[in-house]
Design an enzyme around this catalytic site. Structure first.
Site, PDB file in Angstrom:
ATOM      1  N   CYS A  88      -2.419 -10.681  -1.034  1.00 15.28           N
ATOM      2  CA  CYS A  88      -1.610 -10.186   0.318  1.00 15.28           C
ATOM      3  C   CYS A  88      -1.453  -8.722   0.224  1.00 15.28           C
ATOM      4  O   CYS A  88      -0.761  -8.093  -0.597  1.00 15.28           O
ATOM      5  CB  CYS A  88      -0.304 -11.062   0.225  1.00 15.28           C
ATOM      6  SG  CYS A  88       0.630 -10.276   1.585  1.00 15.28           S
ATOM      7  N   CYS A  98       2.197  -7.330   0.057  1.00 13.88           N
ATOM      8  CA  CYS A  98       2.664  -7.471  -1.158  1.00 13.88           C
ATOM      9  C   CYS A  98       2.210  -6.441  -1.975  1.00 13.88           C
ATOM     10  O   CYS A  98       2.921  -5.781  -2.936  1.00 13.88           O
ATOM     11  CB  CYS A  98       2.451  -8.912  -1.724  1.00 13.88           C
ATOM     12  SG  CYS A  98       3.491 -10.028  -0.979  1.00 13.88           S
ATOM     13  N   ASN A 155       3.727  -9.894  16.072  1.00 15.32           N
ATOM     14  CA  ASN A 155       2.411 -10.843  16.080  1.00 15.32           C
ATOM     15  C   ASN A 155       2.687 -12.077  15.309  1.00 15.32           C
ATOM     16  O   ASN A 155       2.859 -12.035  14.130  1.00 15.32           O
ATOM     17  CB  ASN A 155       1.215 -10.319  16.027  1.00 15.32           C
ATOM     18  CG  ASN A 155       0.789  -9.153  16.991  1.00 15.32           C
ATOM     19  OD1 ASN A 155       1.342  -9.315  18.230  1.00 15.32           O
ATOM     20  ND2 ASN A 155       0.392  -8.124  16.759  1.00 15.32           N
ATOM     21  N   HIS A 170       5.263  -9.009   9.813  1.00 13.06           N
ATOM     22  CA  HIS A 170       5.749  -7.471   9.778  1.00 13.06           C
ATOM     23  C   HIS A 170       6.198  -7.353  11.263  1.00 13.06           C
ATOM     24  O   HIS A 170       5.667  -7.965  12.351  1.00 13.06           O
ATOM     25  CB  HIS A 170       4.537  -6.805   9.491  1.00 13.06           C
ATOM     26  CG  HIS A 170       3.172  -6.949  10.176  1.00 13.06           C
ATOM     27  ND1 HIS A 170       2.430  -8.261   9.596  1.00 13.06           N
ATOM     28  CD2 HIS A 170       2.488  -6.566  11.124  1.00 13.06           C
ATOM     29  CE1 HIS A 170       1.539  -8.440  10.486  1.00 13.06           C
ATOM     30  NE2 HIS A 170       1.383  -7.486  11.521  1.00 13.06           N
ATOM     31  N   HIS A 176       6.066  -4.433  14.049  1.00 12.93           N
ATOM     32  CA  HIS A 176       5.643  -3.438  14.757  1.00 12.93           C
ATOM     33  C   HIS A 176       6.511  -2.487  15.418  1.00 12.93           C
ATOM     34  O   HIS A 176       7.253  -3.034  16.300  1.00 12.93           O
ATOM     35  CB  HIS A 176       4.400  -3.375  15.448  1.00 12.93           C
ATOM     36  CG  HIS A 176       3.177  -3.992  15.050  1.00 12.93           C
ATOM     37  ND1 HIS A 176       1.762  -3.303  14.769  1.00 12.93           N
ATOM     38  CD2 HIS A 176       2.936  -5.281  14.951  1.00 12.93           C
ATOM     39  CE1 HIS A 176       0.973  -4.074  14.159  1.00 12.93           C
ATOM     40  NE2 HIS A 176       1.815  -5.401  14.219  1.00 12.93           N
TER      41      HIS A 176
HETATM   42  P1  5GP Z   1      -1.257  -7.443  13.061  1.00 13.58           P
HETATM   43  O1  5GP Z   1      -2.301  -7.697  14.150  1.00 13.58           O
HETATM   44  O2  5GP Z   1      -1.052  -8.480  11.805  1.00 13.58           O
HETATM   45  O3  5GP Z   1       0.177  -7.731  14.008  1.00 13.58           O
HETATM   46  O4  5GP Z   1      -1.158  -6.052  12.709  1.00 13.58           O
HETATM   47  C1  5GP Z   1      -1.604  -5.788  11.406  1.00 13.58           C
HETATM   48  C2  5GP Z   1      -1.294  -4.004  11.367  1.00 13.58           C
HETATM   49  O5  5GP Z   1      -1.489  -3.724   9.946  1.00 13.58           O
HETATM   50  C3  5GP Z   1      -2.372  -3.443  12.049  1.00 13.58           C
HETATM   51  O6  5GP Z   1      -1.575  -2.794  13.130  1.00 13.58           O
HETATM   52  C4  5GP Z   1      -3.027  -2.515  11.071  1.00 13.58           C
HETATM   53  O7  5GP Z   1      -3.531  -1.295  11.530  1.00 13.58           O
HETATM   54  C5  5GP Z   1      -2.211  -2.493   9.883  1.00 13.58           C
HETATM   55  N1  5GP Z   1      -2.869  -2.321   8.551  1.00 13.58           N
HETATM   56  C6  5GP Z   1      -3.779  -3.078   8.116  1.00 13.58           C
HETATM   57  N2  5GP Z   1      -4.332  -2.718   6.846  1.00 13.58           N
HETATM   58  C7  5GP Z   1      -3.375  -1.764   6.593  1.00 13.58           C
HETATM   59  C8  5GP Z   1      -3.079  -1.222   5.382  1.00 13.58           C
HETATM   60  O8  5GP Z   1      -3.780  -1.140   4.417  1.00 13.58           O
HETATM   61  N3  5GP Z   1      -2.089   0.092   5.152  1.00 13.58           N
HETATM   62  C9  5GP Z   1      -1.026   0.332   6.508  1.00 13.58           C
HETATM   63  N4  5GP Z   1      -0.278   1.190   6.287  1.00 13.58           N
HETATM   64  N5  5GP Z   1      -1.408  -0.492   7.579  1.00 13.58           N
HETATM   65  C10 5GP Z   1      -2.570  -1.250   7.606  1.00 13.58           C
HETATM   66 ZN    ZN Z   2       2.725 -10.849   1.002  1.00 13.90          ZN
END
Ligand code: 5GP
Ligand code: ZN
Length: 116
Positions: free
Chosen positions: A4, A7, A86, A99, A101
């Site tokens: 993950c 994680c 999301n 998570h 945002h």
């Molecule tokens: P989701 O679409 O799952 O709500 O958002 C995932 C978020 O994680 C995206 O905004 C993406 O830019 C961010 N993200 C993906 N990989 C990484 C990473 O390795 N480091 C950080 N800081 N953010 C990440």
């Molecule tokens: Zn996790």
């Protein structure tokens, strides 16, 4: 949870710009920010999504929301912000570790959703 991404960030195996941390939650800058302020706030414990969260997660979920204003103000969003969580396929969640945002900045973030 093995494999993950978030994680691994909690474990320090993948670097992130951490802006807040306590025993339960971690907040770090999104790698691909969509607004001047774009922070992800996660439970340190692996919870896949809001769809799989349970009653035992209530405190950590509350903490994520309760800390959001402090994090937003600290990062340069003093006049409000938006929280987006999301969830699952329909919510188009990409990273399967819950998570929130926090998006904001000096300017309004824009319409909530495009009408389809
Ligand atoms: P989701 O679409 O799952 O709500 O958002 C995932 C978020 O994680 C995206 O905004 C993406 O830019 C961010 N993200 C993906 N990989 C990484 C990473 O390795 N480091 C950080 N800081 N953010 C990440
Ligand atoms: Zn996790």
């Amino acid at each position: 949870m093995i494999d993950c991404l978030f994680c691994k960030i909690v474990a320090g195996k993948i670097p992130a710009k951490v802006v807040y941390e306590d025993e339960d939650i971690l907040a770090f800058n999104d790698i691909n920010p969509l607004r001047a302020v774009h922070v992800l706030v996660i439970p340190k414990k692996h919870i896949t999504s809001l769809a799989t969260a349970s009653a035992e997660d209530v405190l950590v979920l509350g903490k994520i929301l309760a800390k959001a204003n402090e994090i937003a103000v600290g990062q340069g969003s003093p006049d409000g912000f938006r929280v987006i969580i999301n969830t699952g396929r329909v919510g188009q969640q990409e990273v399967l570790h819950l998570h929130a945002h926090i998006v904001g900045g000096a300017e309004p973030v824009g319409p909530m959703l495009k009408r389809i």
